[in-house]
Design an enzyme around this catalytic site. Structure first.
Site, PDB file in Angstrom:
ATOM      1  N   TYR A 166       0.407  15.738  -2.299  1.00  0.00           N
ATOM      2  CA  TYR A 166       1.205  14.511  -2.404  1.00  0.00           C
ATOM      3  C   TYR A 166       0.312  13.417  -2.958  1.00  0.00           C
ATOM      4  CZ  TYR A 166       3.831  10.331  -0.899  1.00  0.00           C
ATOM      5  OH  TYR A 166       4.497   9.128  -0.860  1.00  0.00           O
TER       6      TYR A 166
ATOM      7  N   ASP B 293      -7.674  12.794  -6.364  1.00  0.00           N
ATOM      8  CA  ASP B 293      -6.936  11.835  -5.531  1.00  0.00           C
ATOM      9  C   ASP B 293      -7.639  11.782  -4.171  1.00  0.00           C
ATOM     10  OD1 ASP B 293      -3.463  11.415  -4.435  1.00  0.00           O
ATOM     11  OD2 ASP B 293      -5.341  10.410  -3.922  1.00  0.00           O
TER      12      ASP B 293
ATOM     13  N   LYS C 172      -6.195   3.616   1.585  1.00  0.00           N
ATOM     14  CA  LYS C 172      -6.511   3.739   3.019  1.00  0.00           C
ATOM     15  C   LYS C 172      -7.854   3.088   3.405  1.00  0.00           C
ATOM     16  CE  LYS C 172      -3.613   7.847   3.026  1.00  0.00           C
ATOM     17  NZ  LYS C 172      -2.448   7.605   3.878  1.00  0.00           N
TER      18      LYS C 172
HETATM   19  P1  KE4 Z   1       0.212   5.068  -0.322  1.00  0.00           P
HETATM   20  O1  KE4 Z   1       1.068   4.640  -1.479  1.00  0.00           O
HETATM   21  O2  KE4 Z   1       1.046   5.561   0.851  1.00  0.00           O
HETATM   22  O3  KE4 Z   1      -0.838   4.021   0.087  1.00  0.00           O
HETATM   23  O4  KE4 Z   1      -0.683   6.312  -0.807  1.00  0.00           O
HETATM   24  C1  KE4 Z   1      -0.024   7.430  -1.369  1.00  0.00           C
HETATM   25  C2  KE4 Z   1      -0.918   8.643  -1.234  1.00  0.00           C
HETATM   26  C3  KE4 Z   1      -1.628   9.068  -2.348  1.00  0.00           C
HETATM   27  N1  KE4 Z   1      -2.442  10.140  -2.278  1.00  0.00           N
HETATM   28  C4  KE4 Z   1      -2.593  10.828  -1.116  1.00  0.00           C
HETATM   29  C5  KE4 Z   1      -3.509  12.010  -1.086  1.00  0.00           C
HETATM   30  C6  KE4 Z   1      -1.892  10.422   0.047  1.00  0.00           C
HETATM   31  O5  KE4 Z   1      -2.039  11.127   1.197  1.00  0.00           O
HETATM   32  C7  KE4 Z   1      -1.050   9.311  -0.005  1.00  0.00           C
HETATM   33  C8  KE4 Z   1      -0.268   8.823   1.194  1.00  0.00           C
HETATM   34  N2  KE4 Z   1      -0.449   9.554   2.398  1.00  0.00           N
HETATM   35  C9  KE4 Z   1       0.656   9.497   3.337  1.00  0.00           C
HETATM   36  C10 KE4 Z   1       0.342  10.415   4.525  1.00  0.00           C
HETATM   37  N3  KE4 Z   1       0.048  11.725   4.148  1.00  0.00           N
HETATM   38  C11 KE4 Z   1       0.919   8.108   3.793  1.00  0.00           C
HETATM   39  C12 KE4 Z   1       1.804   7.985   5.009  1.00  0.00           C
HETATM   40  C13 KE4 Z   1       3.194   7.589   4.634  1.00  0.00           C
HETATM   41  O6  KE4 Z   1       3.699   8.037   3.596  1.00  0.00           O
HETATM   42  O7  KE4 Z   1       3.765   6.806   5.425  1.00  0.00           O
END
Ligand code: KE4
Length: 426
Positions: free
Chosen positions: A143, A238, A266
């Site tokens: 993801y 990523d 994060k």
């Molecule tokens: P954000 O747009 O949520 O800050 O980041 C997206 C993203 C990009 N790349 C990786 C590897 C990620 O894990 C994420 C977002 N992670 C999720 C949890 N696996 C965020 C939690 C959520 O969606 O509420």
């Protein structure tokens, strides 16, 4: 007891889709009312009904130092008192970009944005602009945020272009996204054989953490580095989760494989909304206002967020022993689960990232992760929650250990895990 959470959840659903501002928070996969949080300090999180829990979600990764670290709070407060946002450059952004480049040398030049999604979306655009090519390879089960082109699932075969994995994404937006299988080099070879010089980049979570934690098989990342170089495509790591999590230099330091572009989120924001993308100058000079690839953001590099990110990275840099402490604590939890489950559950643990899978198969890719018994995970989640342990409300997320988790926290956690799992797996 979750009376107040229940009340707030009903109110929330009247004005927010599903009552939450991000889907996984709705506890849909575990059939419980989401806990509305009142506060969090260190390893503890307290919900609106006053339940205190040991937190292993850590806001999905930012909380590597624990919640509300005093030094971070102080710096954010100081920044806020000087004004929340200017829409103009500030010194903190310079210092943060310098520190990112020092800790992640492949990110010689970086741009701050406001989320991981924005970082990935921009990195993909830069890769296309730099190579003049359109196709992107991603991996099933990884993801990368919710930008249209990456919300895809594999077509009928790994060789076909993908189909949208969300309503509202036109098929046209995903036709340039090819899907390979994580830890399967031949699936990547096949895509390059069929699309070779049309592939702008391969994007990968160097440790997959969105199918649960799935480490790269030995040689997998090195293979991706070699095949992208051989085809003059870019390699995008990523590192939104792994950045500053696995090591000060992220997964690229941990595995000694250097990508062309890295995306961060994060931890780089220390709990405030920051994403970042970066690489060597010749690539990043493609970005406006220097180059022809446009990307912008009103709150990019926001002073309070930059203050949180800067102080968090400074604390990590001052104390690199933290990574040994984090790994030790995570391993105690992983070994406890292994000892009590006797092979009826699997644990993948890399540094302070771990996942418990309710399956008797080794989990080394998306297909084996999907073999997990999600109903059993749901029962596990509810039982440990009721015992004051707050883990991800989904089988396909990660547990995060922070530096604030004390040995006593780990001991309590292992006791609860032994008790719950011995009943659940018997
Ligand atoms: P954000 O747009 O949520 O800050 O980041 C997206 C993203 C990009 N790349 C990786 C590897 C990620 O894990 C994420 C977002 N992670 C999720 C949890 N696996 C965020 C939690 C959520 O969606 O509420």
């Amino acid at each position: 007891m979750d009376t107040r959470s229940k009340e707030l959840f009903e109110e929330a659903k009247r004005h927010i889709p599903g009552g939450v501002n991000s889907p996984v928070r709705a506890f849909g996969a575990v059939g419980r009312t989401p806990r509305f949080i009142a506060s969090a300090h260190g390893s503890r999180i307290v919900d609106v009904d006053g339940n205190e829990m040991i937190d292993y979600v850590c806001s999905w990764g930012p909380g590597i130092l624990g919640h509300a670290h005093p030094r971070v709070i102080e710096k954010v407060t100081e920044a806020c008192r000087a004004g929340l946002t200017f829409g103009a450059p500030t010194e903190r952004e310079v210092r943060l970009a310098q520190l990112i480049a020092k800790l992640v040398p492949s990110m010689e030049v970086s741009r701050l944005v406001s989320s991981g999604t924005e970082a990935v979306m921009s990195a993909v655009r830069v890769a296309r602009g730099f190579t003049g090519r359109d196709k992107i390879v991603k991996f099933k089960g990884c993801y990368h945020g919710h930008s249209d082109g990456l919300l895809v699932k594999a077509g009928s075969g790994a060789l076909t272009s993908s189909v949208p994995d969300s309503a509202g994404v036109p098929a046209d937006y995903t036709k340039n996204t090819l899907v390979a299988l994580y830890n399967d080099c031949s699936s990547v070879e096949a895509l390059f054989e069929a699309n070779g010089k049309d592939i702008a980049a391969v994007i990968v979570e160097p440790v997959a953490a969105n199918m649960g934690v799935v480490p790269p098989a030995p040689g997998f990342l090195e293979f991706l580095r070699e095949i992208t170089e051989r085809n003059e495509a870019l390699l995008i790591f990523d590192e939104v989760i792994t950045g500053f999590r696995l090591a000060l230099g992220g997964a690229q330091e941990y595995y000694h494989v250097t990508p062309d572009i890295t995306t961060l989120g994060k931890i780089v924001g220390g709990g405030m909304p920051i994403g970042a993308y970066g690489g060597r100058r010749e690539i990043m000079d493609m970005v406006s206002p220097v180059g022809p690839v446009y990307q912008a953001g009103t709150l990019s590099g926001n002073p309070a967020a930059a203050a949180a990110g800067l102080e968090t990275l400074r604390i990590l840099k001052e104390d690199p022993e933290i990574y040994g402490r984090l790994e030790r604590k995570a391993k105690i939890i992983a070994d406890t689960v292994r000892s009590v489950s006797g092979g009826t559950a699997q644990v993948n643990q890399v540094g302070s990232l771990l996942s418990i899978f309710f399956t008797d198969r080794e989990v080394r890719d998306y297909e084996s992760a999907l073999s997990s018994d999600t109903a059993r995970y749901s029962r596990y989640f509810g039982r440990v929650l009721d015992q004051g342990i707050y883990v991800a409300p989904s089988q396909f997320e990660a547990m995060f250990v922070s530096d604030a988790h004390t040995d006593e926290d780990i001991e309590v956690t292992c006791r609860v895990l032994r008790n719950c799992l011995s009943h659940l797996l018997s």
